[in-house]
Enzyme design. Structure first.
Site, PDB file in Angstrom:
ATOM      1  N   GLU A 171       1.199  -1.238   0.128  1.00 34.76           N
ATOM      2  CA  GLU A 171      -0.193  -0.207  -0.424  1.00 34.76           C
ATOM      3  C   GLU A 171       1.044   1.418  -0.258  1.00 34.76           C
ATOM      4  OE1 GLU A 171      -3.137   0.211   3.338  1.00 34.76           O
ATOM      5  OE2 GLU A 171      -3.880  -2.434   2.210  1.00 34.76           O
ATOM      6  N   GLU A 361      -5.649  -8.354   0.976  1.00 39.26           N
ATOM      7  CA  GLU A 361      -5.875  -8.004   2.285  1.00 39.26           C
ATOM      8  C   GLU A 361      -7.107  -8.131   1.602  1.00 39.26           C
ATOM      9  OE1 GLU A 361      -4.702  -4.574   4.687  1.00 39.26           O
ATOM     10  OE2 GLU A 361      -2.313  -5.526   4.467  1.00 39.26           O
TER      11      GLU A 361
HETATM   12  O1  IFM Z   1      -4.897  -3.188   9.419  1.00 34.09           O
HETATM   13  C1  IFM Z   1      -4.697  -2.485   7.586  1.00 34.09           C
HETATM   14  C2  IFM Z   1      -3.338  -3.178   7.341  1.00 34.09           C
HETATM   15  O2  IFM Z   1      -2.099  -2.716   7.687  1.00 34.09           O
HETATM   16  C3  IFM Z   1      -3.406  -2.228   5.654  1.00 34.09           C
HETATM   17  N1  IFM Z   1      -4.346  -2.260   4.898  1.00 34.09           N
HETATM   18  C4  IFM Z   1      -5.583  -2.101   5.398  1.00 34.09           C
HETATM   19  C5  IFM Z   1      -5.680  -2.201   6.811  1.00 34.09           C
HETATM   20  C6  IFM Z   1      -6.599  -2.130   7.429  1.00 34.09           C
HETATM   21  O3  IFM Z   1      -6.515  -0.821   7.925  1.00 34.09           O
END
Ligand code: IFM
Length: 454
Positions: A171, A361
């Site tokens: 990210e 994710e």
């Molecule tokens: O916890 C975060 C993660 O570190 C990166 N992506 C989003 C998740 C939820 O906010």
């Protein structure tokens, strides 16, 4: 730096890969053990007012000391892959210093995973920049990209005999925009022009790291499916801008070798992009094997003041607002819409066809508690996961090369500026005792993995 030719791709698993994900600062704790140096998140979380309740990752889930139990827990759930990140400040606590004890931790973790047939899926950077690199200017400075590639090569050398899948960055949108433009994340700077340079140097670091790695290489981006609230031209234009800043500003350089011209024009007041040197885009667009997709929520946007955001608006989004889509929300306030994941995956296949996709994710925060019966009943999370896995199945049926899914997160953990208030885990963590309790969603996920079908 010298560029080696890397041996191309170990085979990608042919079966759908079922996993769960975490990151170093969010779970490890042990902030000063075995020679770890400070990161920007240590500094930021110690700065009053930056993180809810003054929480820090000093102890977090204490995974550094409990990793064997955690790997055992993963095996019990039947996970086939575990996505974790490597803490750069454990590996290089000071400029030019390699800390063998830091490498040893990941060495032990990888061995423990492989012993239980769990594929290790490391990410090299999930936001914990060594503080000394921030002191030297951080991601807005070009040298940080070279330091990242150097660090990537060191980790690769230690683990290359056992790790087949490498993710460079997690990210970069968050690192650059939340970290350097609106200051909600470490290092907490509010310098929008610097954030534009940070975007580039993160991506440059990704590209420079590629030749230092072998096997399957990818990058993980947080993306959203953006739609205009109405067909009015100003709303359509707001959606274009948000899609551009959130998605195309990262996808295009990595997968097409160019920055999106409309967004470069939109950002002209902040940057003339003179930090982009000849040859950089060739480096950034070196071939990758997979794209990691982090998806949580869709974006319905309209033109107008971003009042609903409640914080400094993103760069490029000063005249766009997020609209109410009328769906249920998680405790993060994020609207739940699995259709956004389906649409995003289909769009990625159409616009960026050359790579395999993994959902690296996806998950939801809810106010989970351990009940009197000792269990954690989280039907909302089961519903969330089920809906999004169904969207994955639909996307695959419609031709999307989606090869796997990682639930975020394995464990309740340090949720950045929200501290420990937001629980994303499929496993509950009591932050006083560190006791782990698989939630109903973990048991449900394990059953789904056993069934083997999406
Ligand atoms: O916890 C975060 C993660 O570190 C990166 N992506 C989003 C998740 C939820 O906010």
């Amino acid at each position: 730096m010298t560029v080696e030719i890397r041996p191309r791709s170990a085979p990608t698993p042919t079966l759908f890969l079922w996993g769960a994900a975490t990151s170093s600062y969010q779970i490890e704790g042990a902030f000063a053990d075995d020679g770890r140096g400070p990161s920007i998140w240590d500094t930021f979380s110690r700065t009053p007012g930056k993180v809810k309740h003054g929480d820090t990752g000093d102890v977090a889930c204490d995974h550094y000391h409990r990793y064997l139990d955690d790997v055992q827990l993963m095996a019990g759930l039947g996970l086939k892959a575990y996505r974790f990140s490597i803490a750069w400040p454990r590996i290089m606590p000071e400029p030019g210093v390699v800390n063998q004890k830091g490498l040893d931790f990941y060495d032990r973790l990888v061995d423990a995973l492989l012993e239980r047939d769990i594929l290790p899926w490391p990410t090299l950077y999930h936001w914990d920049l060594p503080q000394y690199l921030e002191d030297a200017g951080g991601w807005p400075v070009r040298d940080t990209a070279y330091r990242f590639a150097e660090y990537a090569g060191i980790v690769h050398e230690a683990l290359k005999d056992r790790v087949s899948h490498w993710t460079t960055l997690n990210e970069p949108w968050c690192s650059a925009l939340l970290g350097y433009a609106n200051g909600e994340h470490a290092p907490g700077r509010k310098e929008p022009s610097a954030a534009v340079a940070a975007v580039h140097h993160l991506l440059l670091g990704h590209g420079l790291a590629i030749p230092t790695l072998s096997g399957n290489i990818g990058i993980t981006l947080n993306m959203s499916h953006v739609t205009p609230a109405t067909e009015a031209p100003e709303d359509v234009d707001a959606a274009r801008r948000i899609d551009g800043i959130q998605n195309r500003l990262f996808l295009d350089p990595v997968l097409r070798g160019s920055y999106p011209a409309d967004i470069v024009a939109d950002l002209a007041d902040l940057s003339d992009f003179s930090h982009v040197l000849d040859g950089d885009l060739e480096i950034i667009s070196r071939p990758v094997d997979f794209l990691g997709v982090n998806y949580y929520s869709p974006a319905l946007v309209a033109a107008g003041e971003p009042a609903a955001q409640g914080s400094t608006p993103w760069i490029g989004a000063e005249s766009a607002r997020w609209m109410e889509g009328g769906r249920k929300r998680t405790t993060m306030g994020w609207e739940i819409d699995e259709r956004g994941l389906y649409d995003l995956l289909v769009r990625l296949r159409k616009d960026y066809p050359a790579v395999d996709l993994y959902v690296t994710e996806n998950g939801a925060a809810f106010a989970d508690v351990v009940s009197a019966d000792g269990a954690v009943h989280d039907p909302d999370r089961i519903d969330y996961l089920q809906r999004h896995l169904n969207a994955c199945a639909d996307a695959i049926r419609d031709g999307v090369p989606l090869k796997g899914y990682f639930a975020w997160s394995l464990l309740d953990n340090f949720e950045w500026a929200h501290g420990y208030d937001q629980r994303f885990g499929i496993v509950h963590v009591d932050f006083d005792t560190h006791r782990r309790t698989p939630k109903d969603s973990a048991l449900w996920y394990a059953a789904r993995i056993r069934k083997g079908e999406l």
